[in-house]
Design a protein around this motif. Structure first.
Motif, PDB file in Angstrom:
ATOM      1  N   VAL A 146      21.482  37.860  31.859  1.00 49.90           N
ATOM      2  CA  VAL A 146      20.058  37.592  32.050  1.00 49.90           C
ATOM      3  C   VAL A 146      19.903  36.077  32.151  1.00 49.90           C
ATOM      4  CG1 VAL A 146      17.727  38.020  31.202  1.00 49.90           C
ATOM      5  CG2 VAL A 146      19.561  39.600  30.593  1.00 49.90           C
ATOM      6  N   THR A 147      19.079  35.639  33.080  1.00 49.92           N
ATOM      7  CA  THR A 147      18.911  34.214  33.333  1.00 49.92           C
ATOM      8  C   THR A 147      17.493  33.780  32.999  1.00 49.92           C
ATOM      9  OG1 THR A 147      20.561  34.266  35.105  1.00 49.92           O
ATOM     10  CG2 THR A 147      19.052  32.399  35.076  1.00 49.92           C
ATOM     11  N   MET A 148      17.393  32.758  32.182  1.00 50.56           N
ATOM     12  CA  MET A 148      16.098  32.154  31.884  1.00 50.56           C
ATOM     13  C   MET A 148      16.317  30.698  31.519  1.00 50.56           C
ATOM     14  SD  MET A 148      12.983  33.407  29.356  1.00 50.56           S
ATOM     15  CE  MET A 148      13.730  33.001  27.773  1.00 50.56           C
ATOM     16  N   ALA A 149      15.416  29.844  31.992  1.00 51.31           N
ATOM     17  CA  ALA A 149      15.447  28.447  31.579  1.00 51.31           C
ATOM     18  C   ALA A 149      15.011  28.334  30.109  1.00 51.31           C
ATOM     19  CB  ALA A 149      14.511  27.626  32.467  1.00 51.31           C
ATOM     20  N   PRO A 150      15.588  27.425  29.349  1.00 51.75           N
ATOM     21  CA  PRO A 150      16.543  26.414  29.805  1.00 51.75           C
ATOM     22  C   PRO A 150      18.009  26.797  29.625  1.00 51.75           C
ATOM     23  CG  PRO A 150      15.872  25.894  27.574  1.00 51.75           C
ATOM     24  CD  PRO A 150      15.140  27.166  27.958  1.00 51.75           C
ATOM     25  N   MET A 151      18.303  28.045  29.219  1.00 54.03           N
ATOM     26  CA  MET A 151      19.683  28.402  28.915  1.00 54.03           C
ATOM     27  C   MET A 151      20.533  28.527  30.166  1.00 54.03           C
ATOM     28  SD  MET A 151      17.395  29.676  26.696  1.00 54.03           S
ATOM     29  CE  MET A 151      16.915  31.050  27.737  1.00 54.03           C
ATOM     30  N   GLY A 152      19.916  28.984  31.265  1.00 46.02           N
ATOM     31  CA  GLY A 152      20.694  29.406  32.413  1.00 46.02           C
ATOM     32  C   GLY A 152      21.097  30.857  32.260  1.00 46.02           C
ATOM     33  N   GLU A 153      22.240  31.204  32.807  1.00 42.06           N
ATOM     34  CA  GLU A 153      22.717  32.589  32.761  1.00 42.06           C
ATOM     35  C   GLU A 153      23.410  32.855  31.431  1.00 42.06           C
ATOM     36  OE1 GLU A 153      25.396  35.703  35.465  1.00 42.06           O
ATOM     37  OE2 GLU A 153      25.482  33.538  35.802  1.00 42.06           O
ATOM     38  N   VAL A 154      22.972  33.918  30.761  1.00 35.39           N
ATOM     39  CA  VAL A 154      23.543  34.303  29.469  1.00 35.39           C
ATOM     40  C   VAL A 154      24.116  35.701  29.618  1.00 35.39           C
ATOM     41  CG1 VAL A 154      23.099  34.641  27.006  1.00 35.39           C
ATOM     42  CG2 VAL A 154      21.825  32.893  28.273  1.00 35.39           C
ATOM     43  N   GLU A 155      25.356  35.870  29.203  1.00 30.39           N
ATOM     44  CA  GLU A 155      26.073  37.129  29.403  1.00 30.39           C
ATOM     45  C   GLU A 155      26.140  37.926  28.105  1.00 30.39           C
ATOM     46  OE1 GLU A 155      30.606  38.486  30.514  1.00 30.39           O
ATOM     47  OE2 GLU A 155      29.775  36.717  31.532  1.00 30.39           O
ATOM     48  N   PHE A 156      25.986  39.238  28.246  1.00 33.87           N
ATOM     49  CA  PHE A 156      26.052  40.167  27.116  1.00 33.87           C
ATOM     50  C   PHE A 156      26.981  41.319  27.467  1.00 33.87           C
ATOM     51  CE2 PHE A 156      21.942  38.108  27.156  1.00 33.87           C
ATOM     52  CZ  PHE A 156      21.708  37.759  25.837  1.00 33.87           C
TER      53      PHE A 156
ATOM     54  N   TRP B 118      17.062  18.074  28.517  1.00 34.18           N
ATOM     55  CA  TRP B 118      16.804  19.435  28.974  1.00 34.18           C
ATOM     56  C   TRP B 118      15.836  19.482  30.157  1.00 34.18           C
ATOM     57  CZ3 TRP B 118      19.307  23.515  26.590  1.00 34.18           C
ATOM     58  CH2 TRP B 118      19.941  23.224  25.377  1.00 34.18           C
ATOM     59  N   ALA B 119      15.250  18.362  30.490  1.00 33.62           N
ATOM     60  CA  ALA B 119      14.132  18.367  31.433  1.00 33.62           C
ATOM     61  C   ALA B 119      14.508  18.898  32.805  1.00 33.62           C
ATOM     62  CB  ALA B 119      13.554  16.952  31.553  1.00 33.62           C
ATOM     63  N   ASP B 120      15.711  18.588  33.287  1.00 39.71           N
ATOM     64  CA  ASP B 120      16.053  18.981  34.651  1.00 39.71           C
ATOM     65  C   ASP B 120      16.396  20.455  34.789  1.00 39.71           C
ATOM     66  OD1 ASP B 120      18.469  18.979  33.350  1.00 39.71           O
ATOM     67  OD2 ASP B 120      19.518  17.737  34.831  1.00 39.71           O
ATOM     68  N   ARG B 121      16.492  21.165  33.686  1.00 35.00           N
ATOM     69  CA  ARG B 121      16.794  22.600  33.758  1.00 35.00           C
ATOM     70  C   ARG B 121      15.651  23.444  33.199  1.00 35.00           C
ATOM     71  NH1 ARG B 121      20.937  21.343  29.045  1.00 35.00           N
ATOM     72  NH2 ARG B 121      21.021  19.542  30.411  1.00 35.00           N
ATOM     73  N   TYR B 122      14.509  22.801  32.914  1.00 32.24           N
ATOM     74  CA  TYR B 122      13.411  23.533  32.274  1.00 32.24           C
ATOM     75  C   TYR B 122      12.470  24.131  33.307  1.00 32.24           C
ATOM     76  CZ  TYR B 122      11.433  24.860  27.871  1.00 32.24           C
ATOM     77  OH  TYR B 122      11.067  25.597  26.785  1.00 32.24           O
ATOM     78  N   GLU B 123      11.999  25.341  33.024  1.00 32.56           N
ATOM     79  CA  GLU B 123      10.962  26.002  33.812  1.00 32.56           C
ATOM     80  C   GLU B 123       9.967  26.639  32.861  1.00 32.56           C
ATOM     81  OE1 GLU B 123      12.203  28.513  37.005  1.00 32.56           O
ATOM     82  OE2 GLU B 123      14.044  27.384  37.347  1.00 32.56           O
ATOM     83  N   TYR B 124       8.747  26.831  33.362  1.00 30.36           N
ATOM     84  CA  TYR B 124       7.686  27.408  32.552  1.00 30.36           C
ATOM     85  C   TYR B 124       7.405  28.834  33.002  1.00 30.36           C
ATOM     86  CZ  TYR B 124       6.943  22.507  31.395  1.00 30.36           C
ATOM     87  OH  TYR B 124       7.115  21.215  30.985  1.00 30.36           O
TER      88      TYR B 124
END
Length: 395
Positions: A54-64, A184-190
């Motif tokens: 699952v992908t969400m800012a600011p983590m990026g892609e997180v695998e489970f 973190w600013a360059d990878r952040y989304e709202y």
């Protein structure tokens, strides 16, 4: 926190079922979680077996490799998402747990068969790294950027916990589109509250629960939007913390972010001056200058708050008694800003009735205690349907 704590930095990876996608990954945050789940080398297993990401800012892609079981949270919008997915009692930490346990249960009182107990959990506003090892959570539903903003946490601490205990997955600065730490600013989304909820649901492979609740939310918004008065007939509003009426912190209605997710769809008119920003404080003279038709008391449904006392204090104040909202008995309680999806439903209904009683039905006079009982034919969403979804009893 020190980066050279031998008791933690040498700890081997203990989480075979969960793989951290990397705090520093920039990853694109896609619009829908159906595009996010099952993205690991083409794997897509709706049963929950097999890896997915699952992908969400600011983590990026997180695998489970499997849905998380134990859940660390920091702010209650994330804890509220776990609750909405039937996982509220799997939360092991949150900010001010005893306070929010009481506040959330003001609302769960109106959901048949739903129970929630957050009392006595670890209070995680400024979490101790050693405590996170002890909790051994499968996932940290918390924004690593907001934790990194604490003086006690470094980027290496964030990476260490994410790599050896369980991944981070959260977004805080969408609350009012605040600035994250520079790194973190360059990878952040709202995100909106419900966009974020969709992604959290994908983490737990609970897309069906999300879709069912999203339908309730959409229907509620459509009910509201269909009957909203034209703008010229809408009331002016001030939202203020009223614990000290001589120095009240305020929120402006044009503030972006999910803290106003229960008010923005209703389109009331903000009446604070352009020189006032959310989080500023004003005195009673400043409030009279704004002179709103409706005064929202932030935290008015919090445990220990008595709205009758707040109304009495305003009526007995030499300036407060001149307020239009006081003279017309339109001083109303609000609940939680970091509300989560279930409280968002209740607070949309509550705010609609407070703002437009002639359209959506009167809001009962509220002093303290649970969310008032609303007659069935005046409810704007089905409590039993929401309770069934939380319990997993839905088609």
């Amino acid at each position: 926190m020190s980066d050279n704590n031998d008791s933690t930095t040498d700890t081997p990876t203990r989480r075979d079922a969960l793989k951290y996608g990397g705090t520093l990954a920039t990853g694109v945050a896609f619009a829908g979680c159906s595009d996010l789940a099952g993205q690991n080398e083409g794997t897509d297993d709706p049963s929950g077996d097999g890896s997915y990401s699952v992908t969400m800012a600011p983590m990026g892609e997180v695998e489970f490799d499997s849905p998380p079981e134990s859940i660390f949270t920091r702010l209650t919008h994330h804890a509220g998402m776990a609750f909405a997915l039937g996982r509220g009692n799997d939360v092991n930490a949150m900010h001010a747990p005893d306070y929010y346990d009481q506040l959330w249960n003001q609302f769960t009182e109106r959901l048949p068969g739903i129970t929630l107990d957050w009392s006595g959990l670890y209070s995680s506003w400024d979490p101790d790294k050693e405590e996170l090892y002890d909790l051994d959570s499968d996932v940290h539903l918390a924004d690593p950027a907001s934790v990194n903003a604490l003086d006690s946490w470094s980027t290496s601490d964030i990476d260490e916990i994410g790599g050896t205990v369980g991944p981070w997955f959260g977004n805080k600065f969408s609350d009012r589109h605040g600035e994250p730490p520079a790194e973190w600013a360059d990878r952040y989304e709202y995100y909106t509250l419900w966009e974020m909820f969709e992604k959290v649901a994908a983490v737990f492979r609970e897309e069906a629960r999300y879709e069912a609740l999203a339908e309730v939310h959409t229907n509620l918004l459509e009910t509201i939007e269909a009957d909203l008065p034209p703008e010229e007939n809408r009331p002016t509003v001030v939202m203020a913390g009223m614990s000290d009426i001589e120095s009240m912190y305020v929120y402006t209605l044009d503030t972006p972010g999910f803290l106003l997710a229960h008010v923005r769809p209703l389109g009331p008119i903000g009446t604070l001056g352009d020189d006032i920003s959310s989080g500023d404080t004003i005195d009673m003279e400043g409030l009279l200058e704004a002179d709103p038709d409706v005064l929202f008391s932030l935290g008015g449904m919090s445990p220990g708050t008595d709205m009758s006392n707040i109304r009495d204090d305003l009526e007995n104040h030499a300036v407060g008694r001149e307020l239009s909202a006081v003279q017309t008995d339109r001083v109303y309680a609000q609940g939680a800003r970091y509300q989560g999806p279930i409280l968002n439903l209740f607070q949309l209904e509550m705010s609609a009735k407070q703002l437009y009683p002639d359209v959506f039905g009167e809001w009962p006079t509220y002093a303290d205690g649970p969310y008032p009982e609303i007659p069935d034919d005046e409810q704007l969403f089905d409590r039993q349907a929401v309770a069934d979804i939380i319990n997993g009893d839905f088609a």
